[in-house]
Design a protein around this motif. Structure first.
Motif, PDB file in Angstrom:
ATOM      1  N   UNK A 159       0.835  -1.201   0.000  1.00  0.00           N
ATOM      2  CA  UNK A 159       0.000   0.000   0.000  1.00  0.00           C
ATOM      3  C   UNK A 159       0.870   1.250   0.000  1.00  0.00           C
ATOM      4  N   UNK A 160       1.919   1.234   0.811  1.00  0.00           N
ATOM      5  CA  UNK A 160       2.754   2.421   0.963  1.00  0.00           C
ATOM      6  C   UNK A 160       3.426   2.870  -0.317  1.00  0.00           C
ATOM      7  N   UNK A 161       3.986   1.933  -1.084  1.00  0.00           N
ATOM      8  CA  UNK A 161       4.671   2.327  -2.319  1.00  0.00           C
ATOM      9  C   UNK A 161       3.698   2.958  -3.317  1.00  0.00           C
ATOM     10  N   UNK A 162       2.466   2.471  -3.336  1.00  0.00           N
ATOM     11  CA  UNK A 162       1.466   3.055  -4.235  1.00  0.00           C
ATOM     12  C   UNK A 162       0.989   4.404  -3.715  1.00  0.00           C
ATOM     13  N   UNK A 163       0.811   4.530  -2.397  1.00  0.00           N
ATOM     14  CA  UNK A 163       0.386   5.805  -1.822  1.00  0.00           C
ATOM     15  C   UNK A 163       1.414   6.900  -2.090  1.00  0.00           C
ATOM     16  N   UNK A 164       2.690   6.577  -1.959  1.00  0.00           N
ATOM     17  CA  UNK A 164       3.745   7.550  -2.248  1.00  0.00           C
ATOM     18  C   UNK A 164       3.621   8.053  -3.684  1.00  0.00           C
ATOM     19  N   UNK A 165       3.463   7.129  -4.616  1.00  0.00           N
ATOM     20  CA  UNK A 165       3.417   7.517  -6.034  1.00  0.00           C
ATOM     21  C   UNK A 165       2.150   8.293  -6.374  1.00  0.00           C
ATOM     22  N   UNK A 166       1.003   7.860  -5.857  1.00  0.00           N
ATOM     23  CA  UNK A 166      -0.249   8.550  -6.149  1.00  0.00           C
ATOM     24  C   UNK A 166      -0.227   9.974  -5.600  1.00  0.00           C
ATOM     25  N   UNK A 167       0.258  10.147  -4.377  1.00  0.00           N
ATOM     26  CA  UNK A 167       0.314  11.483  -3.788  1.00  0.00           C
ATOM     27  C   UNK A 167       1.297  12.368  -4.541  1.00  0.00           C
ATOM     28  N   UNK A 168       2.458  11.822  -4.875  1.00  0.00           N
ATOM     29  CA  UNK A 168       3.463  12.585  -5.616  1.00  0.00           C
ATOM     30  C   UNK A 168       2.941  13.028  -6.968  1.00  0.00           C
ATOM     31  N   UNK A 169       2.154  12.168  -7.631  1.00  0.00           N
ATOM     32  CA  UNK A 169       1.694  12.456  -8.985  1.00  0.00           C
ATOM     33  C   UNK A 169       0.623  13.537  -9.042  1.00  0.00           C
ATOM     34  N   UNK A 170      -0.041  13.829  -7.927  1.00  0.00           N
ATOM     35  CA  UNK A 170      -1.006  14.929  -7.948  1.00  0.00           C
ATOM     36  C   UNK A 170      -0.403  16.233  -7.422  1.00  0.00           C
TER      37      UNK A 170
END
Length: 330
Positions: A159-170
């Motif tokens: 979950x964490x690796x995806x959360x980092x990327x999703x937050x960074x991308x917005x």
């Protein structure tokens, strides 16, 4: 088809490979010939009989996978995938899912989305449940906005690796924590401005220093039983703390929330409304198109599902455990 079947709750050896009929899609459903399936911690709790809502026995575990659509039921919704399309399956909120620890799965068409050609099936299989959890936490529960500061507490897992990327991308400013050097390097490579060692004394002070003493607008927490009081220390005034996971209870002082007008929000992907599920699926699809990575820690053949469940319980892994189906999925 070959599938893993649980006929009695118990340890990992309760996962038994069997040959069972290929399921047929009903109205509004699609069938996917799976190339890989994701393995999640919740599936180990279900298999052990240690969960609030248990499936009827026997059952095929799994809600996540990736493969190729090979059959469709009648009256599919607009935009539903077509036969021959590469897709990922995120069926945690599906009305029906026949289980992804198998060569074929049938589920709601709304639980299936396109998988870009550049994304390997093993990565696509690791997206469903952790991807929905990350998108739910960020966009439904925390309502993160561009320019806000987000701390992912336990950022090197699925979950964490995806959360980092999703937050960074917005356009959020992202910080993360991880327990080893490899995990912290991974988190920074995925878009975190900095990753901190959550085993190190004083790391909370380092997070505050990185934000010039203000704290973070949002904390996404994977282990609230260990971190919630710590989250309250590093959250900015009127910050939001989203509890994604917790492995137990603990003593908590509510005054820690009162001091800074903090919000603590629980979440569970099973509670997503249809419109929220659509939001999460769109966010994941767009991020995949933009190059978001799903980190796969280790792959096992389908027949080694018991070993995959043992691996999921191990601490210190970075990313997802997946099962690979027999045969070729070129």
């Amino acid at each position: 088809m070959q599938a893993i079947v649980v006929s009695a709750f118990g340890g990992p050896d309760a996962l038994v490979e069997q040959r069972i009929p290929v399921p047929e899609p009903h109205e509004g459903e699609v069938r996917v010939r799976l190339c890989a399936a994701g393995v999640n911690p919740v599936e180990t709790y279900l298999r052990a009989g240690q969960y609030a809502q248990l499936p009827e026995l026997p059952y095929v575990p799994g809600n996540d996978g990736a493969g190729i659509v090979d059959a469709c039921g009648a009256n599919l919704p607009s935009g539903a995938p077509h036969v021959g399309e590469r897709v990922f399956v995120a069926a945690a909120r599906a009305r029906r899912c026949t289980g992804t620890y198998a060569e074929f799965v049938v589920c709601d068409a709304s639980a299936v989305a396109p998988l870009p050609d550049a994304v390997p099936f093993e990565q696509g299989a690791g997206l469903g449940t952790p991807g929905l959890a990350a998108a739910d936490a960020l966009f439904v529960r925390a309502r993160v906005r561009p320019g806000e500061t987000v701390l992912v507490h336990g950022a090197s897992g699925g979950v964490g690796t995806l959360a980092v990327q999703l937050a960074h991308r917005i356009g959020a400013v992202v910080y993360g924590t991880a327990g080893d050097v490899r995990g912290r390097q991974l988190v920074e490579r995925l878009g975190a401005r900095r990753a901190f060692d959550h085993h190190a004394e004083g790391y909370l002070d380092e997070i505050l220093a990185a934000t010039q003493g203000r704290g973070v607008d949002v904390v996404i927490d994977m282990a609230a039983q260990a971190n919630l009081m710590k989250d309250a220390k590093v959250a900015a005034t009127r910050g939001r703390i989203v509890v994604v996971g917790s492995r137990g209870s603990f003593d908590f002082d509510p005054r820690a929330l009162m001091k800074a007008d903090l919000d603590v929000r629980g979440m569970g992907v099973n509670n997503l409304r249809p419109d929220e599920l659509d939001l999460a699926m769109h966010a994941l699809s767009a991020a995949l198109e933009g190059g978001m990575q799903v980190i796969v820690a280790r792959s096992f053949p389908l027949e080694e599902a018991a070993d995959a469940h043992r691996a999921v319980a191990e601490r210190g892994k970075d990313g997802k455990i997946v099962l690979v189906m027999p045969g070729s999925c070129a």
